[in-house]
Every structure is written in structure tokens, then in C-alpha cells.
Design a protein around this motif. Structure first.
Motif, short mmCIF file in Angstrom:
data_model
loop_
_atom_site.label_atom_id
_atom_site.label_comp_id
_atom_site.label_asym_id
_atom_site.label_seq_id
_atom_site.Cartn_x
_atom_site.Cartn_y
_atom_site.Cartn_z
N GLU A 98 -4.39 -10.73 3.40
CA GLU A 98 -3.66 -9.60 2.81
C GLU A 98 -4.59 -8.60 2.13
O GLU A 98 -4.33 -7.40 2.10
CB GLU A 98 -2.64 -10.17 1.81
CG GLU A 98 -1.64 -9.18 1.30
CD GLU A 98 -1.76 -9.00 -0.20
OE1 GLU A 98 -1.92 -10.02 -0.90
OE2 GLU A 98 -1.70 -7.85 -0.66
N ARG A 99 -5.72 -9.11 1.60
CA ARG A 99 -6.64 -8.21 0.89
C ARG A 99 -7.52 -7.41 1.83
O ARG A 99 -8.26 -6.53 1.40
CB ARG A 99 -7.49 -8.99 -0.11
CG ARG A 99 -6.65 -9.50 -1.26
CD ARG A 99 -7.46 -10.23 -2.30
NE ARG A 99 -8.28 -9.35 -3.10
CZ ARG A 99 -9.04 -9.78 -4.11
NH1 ARG A 99 -9.05 -11.07 -4.41
NH2 ARG A 99 -9.78 -8.94 -4.80
N GLN B 138 -10.03 -3.68 6.75
CA GLN B 138 -11.48 -3.61 6.61
C GLN B 138 -12.14 -4.63 7.55
O GLN B 138 -11.79 -5.80 7.51
CB GLN B 138 -11.92 -4.02 5.22
CG GLN B 138 -11.21 -3.40 4.06
CD GLN B 138 -11.70 -4.05 2.77
OE1 GLN B 138 -12.87 -4.08 2.46
NE2 GLN B 138 -10.76 -4.60 2.01
N PHE C 201 -6.06 -1.97 4.03
CA PHE C 201 -6.31 -0.85 3.14
C PHE C 201 -5.08 -0.51 2.31
O PHE C 201 -5.15 -0.25 1.13
CB PHE C 201 -6.70 0.41 3.94
CG PHE C 201 -8.00 0.28 4.67
CD1 PHE C 201 -9.20 0.19 3.98
CD2 PHE C 201 -8.04 0.27 6.06
CE1 PHE C 201 -10.40 0.08 4.65
CE2 PHE C 201 -9.24 0.17 6.73
CZ PHE C 201 -10.42 0.08 6.03
N LYS C 202 -3.92 -0.47 2.99
CA LYS C 202 -2.68 -0.05 2.34
C LYS C 202 -1.58 -1.00 2.77
O LYS C 202 -1.67 -1.63 3.82
CB LYS C 202 -2.28 1.36 2.80
CG LYS C 202 -3.39 2.37 2.88
CD LYS C 202 -3.71 2.96 1.54
CE LYS C 202 -4.69 4.12 1.72
NZ LYS C 202 -5.22 4.59 0.45
N TRP D 191 3.28 1.91 1.24
CA TRP D 191 2.46 3.11 1.07
C TRP D 191 2.60 4.02 2.29
O TRP D 191 2.84 5.22 2.14
CB TRP D 191 0.98 2.76 0.85
CG TRP D 191 0.16 4.00 0.58
CD1 TRP D 191 -0.03 4.61 -0.62
CD2 TRP D 191 -0.55 4.79 1.54
NE1 TRP D 191 -0.80 5.74 -0.46
CE2 TRP D 191 -1.14 5.88 0.85
CE3 TRP D 191 -0.74 4.70 2.93
CZ2 TRP D 191 -1.92 6.85 1.49
CZ3 TRP D 191 -1.51 5.67 3.57
CH2 TRP D 191 -2.09 6.73 2.85
N THR E 44 -5.37 9.22 5.27
CA THR E 44 -5.39 9.29 3.81
C THR E 44 -5.88 10.66 3.33
O THR E 44 -5.28 11.28 2.45
CB THR E 44 -6.31 8.19 3.23
OG1 THR E 44 -5.84 6.92 3.70
CG2 THR E 44 -6.30 8.19 1.72
#
Lengths: 105, 410
Positions: B59-60, B43, B63-64, B68, B20
Motif C-alpha cells: 500500500e505504501r 514507486q 503515490f496516491k 485522491w 499531478t
């Protein structure tokens, strides 16, 4: 998918389409908005997702709870409109909301 | 520069941050992330907290999303293990013999769970907690009327105990040392957490060594302690620390010492090879010594350092290390490393579950553990970074404003 406009301190604009239910921080991180690091992943532990949200939107974003407020009290460049973006869930009504970033971020 | 290839070995927080930061910094070359796990970067902190509890969808954790990575032209290849790196030919070889060439290579290989050298530790319901697969495997064993035995009272063990107990599991935590969190904090904080867990009903046994894990049909069904006591279990969690994944780097001729040694810019002793995250041993501000940090902040900070080094930009400003842990309704925020403190003071009242312990060495503030005390944590971070010789009695005095104290050391 409400549209959210992130604006850097220098005025650079970045418009994204956010997912309802995600936090404002998650939407920023997923879209790689520079300046929102969110080190703690939304645990309200780090204040690295600090943003400013104009008071005209506060009906949509609510106000900080005690934990968030006490983190903000000690963050850099705090203003009355400061928020931690991890503590703001995105809703359909937030279409067009403007989120500004502090200078140091 | 624009056609350089960056190969990132590992796909955790440090890997995601490096990629990133490279793109945010304008790096236009090729970026490839190689991960051993089936998942793209996600995470880890929520694994032992909200994700285990079922409050956070998988899914949460990511990170991306795939779009993306595609839009940023970053290749994320999963289920790939790099078995060797050749610094001379600047290439990395996978277990199956595929070769990746690089102009810059980043070791973001993370760490693995320390295993318990005991018969029975390999049984199918004996778990570790490090990745998504681990938690998904453990979760069916957590719930009402189930017995979970946890070996190791570090953060992983205690966070898991808190979630499991909240979900109705009968939890026993076994710890070899004379107190929980012995490796990372002071006796005051240890006593607070022991008391907290006991009030919620967790059976915590310190100075307790396990003599056998007993199984039947491939499954552990009880644990026998050195005292002779036998505890029934439906599952066992081992949380006794981690080991950095440094073997491939060491074999490539990179200097290692309980971690891949890197300088203040994240560079190893071999040009164009870097390391970041759990696997790296780095310079730690503000103590001026080397150490290996196992934290999100460390992975992010080092990911940024490495990205800057690759792009030839100045190294970003360092912060003092910090950590957090959520257990029940208690948020612990830790600033700095208290390891060798010689004095401490307490601010606030532990009976209210809202207090902080400030640690000093040679009169300098070196660390703080803040329990539900965000202002104390935020103030400590600044003072530690400034190596402040703040009078302990100032911090101990709850009537003295933290803002005023911090202002004295700007």
C-alpha cells in the motif's frame, strides 16, 4: 488520523488528515501538497521534501540523524528548524502540527 | 483549455507526475491515465529494495489513493494496452478496439526488460524485476537454503543480490563484462561493490557467459557456464537492462531514436504529442546533448516539463541527472553522467565505506559517485549544473570545506 497543517512560503494553508505510520512526506505526497516532490520516495537521497518544523514541535518529531543532517547541510534555504519530511513518522500526538515550506519549493 | 482532454499512455512515475503537475498548475480539463498493469501508479525503486525485503507494505508503494484521483477528477484505467495512435484524428486505440480521443497525448510508456535470447529463459522460475507482479513472483524463491542465480550485475541485479543474500539466500551473480556496473560507473566503484558483495557472501563471477539454462518439468534447475561449470538454482533473475517502449509512437510517425525524441519542453515532433520518462530521449543538462535516462528524477522532471508545455507555461528549470542505489548499509548517490570522463579524483577513504569519486572531462566536473557521502553528492550536483572548472585537487583534499568550494562557483 491526526490533522496536519502545511503552509506554503506565501502563507497558503493546506490542512490534511494523515495516517499514523506514514511519513510526513508520504502524507504530503498523497495529498498533493505542492512543493514536496520527494523524488527519491523517502530514501533520504534527494532533499526534495525539505520542510521547516518549529522547535516547539521537536519533542514530537525528534531530531535529524547524521545522514539527514548532512543532506540538510547542503540543501537550499536551510534554517535551524529544517527537516526532511521523509524522515519523520507520523504519530497520533502530532495532531495540529504546522509544517512550513521553503520559498524555493 | 478548460475542456481539453489529456490522455496519458502509461501509468508509472512520469504519468503520475504529469497528472499531478497539471492539477497543481490549475489545469481543469479531463485527465485520463491508461496503464497496462493491474495497479494504479506506484514507486518502482523500492521493488528491488525494501519491498522485496518485506519491509514496505504494498500500500505504501502507491503515490496516491483512489479517493485522491477521484477528488482530482483523474481517471486511472488499468489493464489497458494502447496499440495505435492516430495523430491526424487525435485518437488512441486499445488492443480490444476501444477508442480514446485526445487534445494532448503523453507517451509515458516506460520500458520493458531486455530478454535473454537463450533456450530456457522462458521457464516459469526465470524472472525479471520491473514491476510489482515480478517481485511478488520472485519473493517465494528468496530465503534460507535457496539458490538464486542472477544474470547481469547492474543495479537491479546487485540490489536484488543484496536483499536476497541478507535474507539468507545463496546468491550467484553472473556478469559478461570484466566488472560489475560496467555500463554505469568507473572501475573504482565497481571494485568497491564487488568487494562489498563478496564480503557478504555473494558469489560474483565476472567475464562469465552463460551457455545454457537447464530445466526439468518446466522449471530451471541449473545454469551451465561457458567454462563448463554448472550451478544449481531454485530460481533465476535476468537483469540485463531495458528497452524503451517506443513502438506505438514510432508507428504514429513520431521521430524515435532509441527513445521518443523530445525537445526541451517534452514535445515530440508532432504537435500536442509529448513523451516523458524512460521512453523519452531528451536534452540533458548540463551536457547539451540528447540522451535517455532511466531514473526517478528524469520521470519527475519530464512529467513537470510536459505538464507545463500542455498548459502553455514556461518550461521548469532543469537539474543535472541524479540517481541512487541502496545495497546493504551502503547508500550510493550519483550526480551527473560519468560516461566519457578523462580524469577523476577520490575524496575520503574507501576502507571506511565513506568516499566519493569526482569525474572530469576537459577540466569540467561532469559527475560524482558518492558512497555514504551526502555532502559530496549535494555539492557535486551544484557544481555539475554550474559546469564548474573546479580544481581536482580541491575536491581530493578532505580538509578543504565543500561549502567553501561550492561558494567559489555560485
Amino acid at each position: 488520523m491526526p490533522k496536519i497543517l502545511f503552509m506554503s512560503h506565501a502563507g497558503e494553508e493546506h490542512s490534511i488528515e494523515a495516517k499514523v505510520g506514514d511519513s510526513l512526506m508520504e502524507a504530503a505526497v498523497k495529498n498533493s501538497i505542492a512543493g514536496i516532490d520527494a523524488d527519491c520516495g523517502g530514501a533520504c537521497a534527494c532533499a526534495t521534501c525539505h520542510v521547516y518544523i518549529d522547535s516547539s514541535y521537536s519533542a514530537l518529531t525528534g531530531t535529524p540523524d547524521d545522514m539527514e543532517q548532512s543532506m540538510l547541510d547542503f540543501a537550499d534555504e536551510v534554517q535551524p528548524t529544517s527537516r526532511l519530511s521523509c524522515q519523520i513518522p507520523i504519530t497520533e500526538e502530532m495532531e495540529g502540527i504546522v509544517v512550513r515550506l521553503p520559498e524555493s519549493q | 483549455m478548460s475542456d481539453a482532454t489529456v490522455l496519458i499512455v502509461g501509468a508509472g512515475q512520469a504519468a503520475a507526475q504529469t497528472a499531478t503537475s497539471l492539477r497543481q498548475g490549475g489545469f481543469e480539463g479531463k485527465i485520463t491515465i491508461l496503464g497496462e498493469e493491474p495497479s494504479p501508479p506506484y514507486q518502482r525503486p523500492p521493488l528491488s529494495k525494501a519491498y522485496l525485503k518485506g519491509e514496505l507494505e504494498q500500500e505504501r508503494l502507491y503515490f496516491k489513493n483512489a479517493e485522491w484521483y477521484e477528488s482530482q477528477n483523474i481517471d486511472v484505467l488499468t489493464n489497458i494496452t494502447i496499440s495505435s495512435v492516430d495523430a491526424d484524428s487525435m485518437s488512441a486505440t486499445t488492443q480490444s478496439g476501444k477508442i480514446f480521443n485526445f487534445d494532448h497525448l503523453v507517451f509515458a510508456t516506460g520500458s520493458r526488460n531486455r530478454t535473454l535470447p537463450m533456450e530456457g529463459a522462458q521457464l516459469e522460475n526465470v524472472f525479471g524485476l520491473r514491476n510489482l507482479v515480478d517481485v511478488d513472483a520472485l519473493r517465494p524463491h528468496v530465503g534460507p537454503d535457496k539458490n538464486l542465480v542472477i544474470i547481469g550485475a547492474g543495479y537491479i541485479g546487485l540490489e536484488t543480490a543484496a536483499v536476497a543474500q541478507t535474507l539468507g539466500t545463496h546468491v550467484t551473480v553472473l556478469e559478461l563484462a570484466d566488472r560489475v556496473l560496467a555500463r554505469v560507473t568507473s572501475p573504482i566503484i565497481s571494485a568497491f561493490y564487488e568487494d562489498l558483495h563478496r564480503r557478504y557472501g555473494v558469489n560474483i563471477k565476472t567475464r562469465c557467459s552463460t551457455s545454457s539454462i537447464n530445466g526439468k518439468d518446466g522449471k530451471a534447475d541449473s545454469v551451465t557456464l561457458a567454462s563448463g561449470e554448472t550451478l544449481p538454482c531454485d530460481a533465476l533473475l535476468i537483469g540485463i537492462g531495458i528497452l524503451p517502449n517506443i513502438e506505438v509512437a514510432a508507428e504514429a510517425g513520431i521521430k524515435c531514436e532509441d527513445g521518443i525524441l523530445v525537445d526541451e519542453a517534452g514535445r515530440t515532433n508532432i504537435p500536442h504529442i509529448y513523451a516523458a520518462g524512460d521512453c523519452a530521449k531528451r536534452f540533458i543538462l548540463p551536457y547539451g546533448r540528447l540522451g535517455r535516462l532511466e531514473s526517478v528524477h528524469n520521470a519527475i522532471e519530464q512529467g513537470k516539463q510536459v505538464a507545463a508545455a500542455i498548459m502553455g507555461k514556461p518550461a521548469p528549470k532543469l537539474d543535472c541527472p541524479w540517481f541512487w542505489s541502496d545495497q546493504y548499509n551502503i547508500k550510493l548517490q550519483i550526480a551527473g553522467l560519468s560516461t566519457d570522463y578523462d580524469n577523476f579524483v577520490i575524496r575520503g577513504d574507501s576502507d571506511n565505506e565513506k568516499f566519493a569519486v569526482f569525474y572530469f572531462k576537459d577540466d569540467i566536473l561532469i559527475a560524482a559517485d558518492a558512497i555514504n557521502s551526502a555532502p559530496e553528492f549535494m555539492t557535486a550536483k551544484r557544481l555539475i549544473t554550474a559546469k564548474a572548472k573546479v580544481p581536482p585537487e580541491w575536491l581530493a583534499d578532505s580538509d578543504r570545506s565543500l561549502k567553501d568550494i561550492a561558494a567559489q562557483f555560485k
